[in-house]
Design an enzyme around this catalytic site. Structure first.
Site, PDB file in Angstrom:
ATOM      1  N   ASP A  84      -8.157   8.281  48.427  1.00 21.98           N
ATOM      2  CA  ASP A  84      -9.123   8.468  47.341  1.00 21.98           C
ATOM      3  C   ASP A  84      -8.376   8.545  46.014  1.00 21.98           C
ATOM      4  O   ASP A  84      -7.180   8.851  45.969  1.00 21.98           O
ATOM      5  CB  ASP A  84      -9.971   9.718  47.565  1.00 21.98           C
ATOM      6  CG  ASP A  84      -9.153  11.002  47.598  1.00 21.98           C
ATOM      7  OD1 ASP A  84      -8.137  11.044  48.309  1.00 21.98           O
ATOM      8  OD2 ASP A  84      -9.529  11.977  46.907  1.00 21.98           O
ATOM      9  N   ASP A 113      -0.700   6.818  43.104  1.00 23.44           N
ATOM     10  CA  ASP A 113      -1.383   8.026  43.587  1.00 23.44           C
ATOM     11  C   ASP A 113      -2.683   7.657  44.280  1.00 23.44           C
ATOM     12  O   ASP A 113      -3.735   7.629  43.658  1.00 23.44           O
ATOM     13  CB  ASP A 113      -1.643   8.954  42.394  1.00 23.44           C
ATOM     14  CG  ASP A 113      -2.265  10.274  42.773  1.00 23.44           C
ATOM     15  OD1 ASP A 113      -2.129  10.675  43.935  1.00 23.44           O
ATOM     16  OD2 ASP A 113      -2.887  10.911  41.905  1.00 23.44           O
ATOM     17  N   GLU A 147      -8.624  14.154  48.680  1.00 22.11           N
ATOM     18  CA  GLU A 147      -7.539  14.905  48.057  1.00 22.11           C
ATOM     19  C   GLU A 147      -7.838  15.239  46.608  1.00 22.11           C
ATOM     20  O   GLU A 147      -7.587  16.356  46.153  1.00 22.11           O
ATOM     21  CB  GLU A 147      -6.236  14.113  48.159  1.00 22.11           C
ATOM     22  CG  GLU A 147      -4.980  14.936  47.959  1.00 22.11           C
ATOM     23  CD  GLU A 147      -4.524  15.007  46.501  1.00 22.11           C
ATOM     24  OE1 GLU A 147      -3.605  15.789  46.217  1.00 22.11           O
ATOM     25  OE2 GLU A 147      -5.095  14.273  45.665  1.00 22.11           O
ATOM     26  N   GLU A 148      -8.371  14.280  45.872  1.00 25.31           N
ATOM     27  CA  GLU A 148      -8.515  14.448  44.427  1.00 25.31           C
ATOM     28  C   GLU A 148      -9.622  15.433  44.040  1.00 25.31           C
ATOM     29  O   GLU A 148      -9.584  16.004  42.953  1.00 25.31           O
ATOM     30  CB  GLU A 148      -8.774  13.092  43.756  1.00 25.31           C
ATOM     31  CG  GLU A 148      -7.633  12.091  43.889  1.00 25.31           C
ATOM     32  CD  GLU A 148      -6.375  12.504  43.136  1.00 25.31           C
ATOM     33  OE1 GLU A 148      -6.362  13.582  42.522  1.00 25.31           O
ATOM     34  OE2 GLU A 148      -5.400  11.741  43.171  1.00 25.31           O
TER      35      GLU A 148
END
Length: 421
Positions: A84, A113, A147-148
């Site tokens: 993500d 990222d 994750e974000e």
């Protein structure tokens, strides 16, 4: 043994992954098979399909995450990445959801990222398998999809349903080994406005873990705007906060509003939280999101705090420092600090691999970033950005260096081999 780095195949695989729009919280329809959005599930399946083609064992863990695995043995070690991304934002000069190659640089949302590093680990596993390197443990790539956003529903689901690695690392930060990560605290200030309060409309920020690069306000028929520079919330000093810039402009114009009074104090010193410790250094603050209309004023902030501190201590200090302003304060989210003994097998082994490869013997470090290493015991952040290398995470025109990608590949191959012995 130096493993072959198949640059062309890796970049081609990465291009396909970048084309899937996996913005956290905005990744397509939510379904039973795709609880984080259909695009997240599609991206997980995309990586798993590559792994199946390479002969790996694979599993989609109910749309939250997935894994690929090689080797045999009763124990398992892992690298943990995510697919993500944060929002794109404005002013990109290249297509954000495609791979643009310009010399040694590759551009696109997620190149660094963390889609690029996901591909690096995938091809590192392939290299180990193809070279028939003897391994005593199974080696797994765990791919998360949340994750974000900070809630990490993917890792929670994984831990509830799947095998926990004996050792693991997350190549989603930098080098050398990161043995400690600061605590993460998300807080919200909220205030119902009085009817006789002059109306200010003020909006800025899309993602709490990014420095906002644009802010807009309307007051008394006049429009105000400010542009800044995005950066990761763990390093707010590397950005230029448009929200704060616009607040300063509005204050200078003589506009009186409770939100502007609060933003005057939106520094560690102003909020009474200028804490630090010897292990991990100073606390950082990122005022990230503002929404103000005629009825309500809201400010959301991302705080990275020293590993020896408690989130509740920070919250109490903020409440004391802002009590006179009449805002309600709430803790939306807390991720506890990570602190692994710097003399442990995991840290010393990975640090030796890095030092032998680079000649840099400066020792393990601390980060303000938050990686999946926090999800497991015996886990650290290891990989991504080298010292002195520009970190474009969360920024407009996110990019990575092909040379850095190659170096990461060689280090990660060796790290997985050593941990699996």
């Amino acid at each position: 043994m130096t493993m072959p780095f198949n640059q062309e195949a890796l970049l081609d695989a990465l291009r396909g992954l970048l084309k899937i729009k996996t913005i956290n919280g905005n990744a397509g329809a939510i379904t039973p098979e795709a609880p984080l959005g259909i695009n997240i599930n599609e991206a997980i399946n995309y990586v798993l399909a590559l792994g199946e083609r390479f002969g790996f064992k694979t599993k989609n863990c109910d749309g939250y995450c997935g894994y690929l695995e090689i080797g045999e043995g009763s124990e398992m070690v892992a690298a943990i990445t995510h697919i993500d991304t944060v929002e794109v934002g404005d002013d990109w000069t290249v297509p954000p959801f495609d791979l643009t190659i310009d010399g040694d640089k590759i551009y696109g949302r997620g190149t660094l990222d963390d889609k690029g590093l996901t591909m690096v680990v995938l091809f590192a596993l392939k290299a180990l398998k193809d070279a028939k390197i003897p391994l005593n443990k199974r080696v797994r790539l765990i791919i998360g999809g949340d994750e974000e956003g900070g809630n990490w529903a993917c890792m929670q689901h994984y831990k509830e349903t799947e095998e926990i690695p004996q050792y693991s690392f997350s190549p989603d930060s930098g080098y050398p080994v990161i043995f400690a990560e600061k605590g993460i605290l998300h807080v919200t200030f909220e205030k119902e406005l009085e009817q006789n309060q002059p109306v200010l409309e003020f909006n800025s920020g899309k993602q709490i873990n990014s420095v906002p690069d644009y802010a807009k306000a309307v007051f008394n028929g006049q429009t105000y705007e400010a542009k800044g520079k995005s950066a990761h919330a763990s390093e707010p000093q590397k950005g230029d906060n448009a929200l704060i810039k616009l607040a300063d402009e509005l204050n200078a114009a003589g506009i009186d509003h409770p939100l502007l009074k609060l933003l005057k104090r939106a520094t560690p010193e102003g909020l009474g939280i200028a804490f630090a410790d010897e292990v991990s250094g100073e606390l950082s603050l990122n005022p990230a999101i503002v929404h103000v209309d005629a009825k309500k004023a809201v400010l959301r902030c991302d705080i990275r705090y020293p590993v020896t501190l408690k989130g509740q201590v920070i919250l109490e200090a903020i409440q004391k420092a802002t009590a006179d302003l009449g805002f309600n304060l709430a803790m939306d989210h807390e991720t506890l600090p990570l602190h692994v003994d710097r003399d442990s097998f995991l840290v010393t082994s990975l640090q030796k691999i890095y030092a032998d490869y680079t000649g840099d013997h400066s020792g393990p470090i601390v980060s303000g970033g938050g990686t999946y290493a926090r999800a497991f015991k015996n886990s650290v952040a290891f990989g991504g950005v080298f010292p002195g290398e520009e970190n474009s995470c969360h920024q407009t025109d996110e990019f990575w260096s092909i040379e850095s990608m190659r170096k990461n590949f060689e280090i990660i191959v060796k790290a997985l081999e050593v941990l699996a012995q």
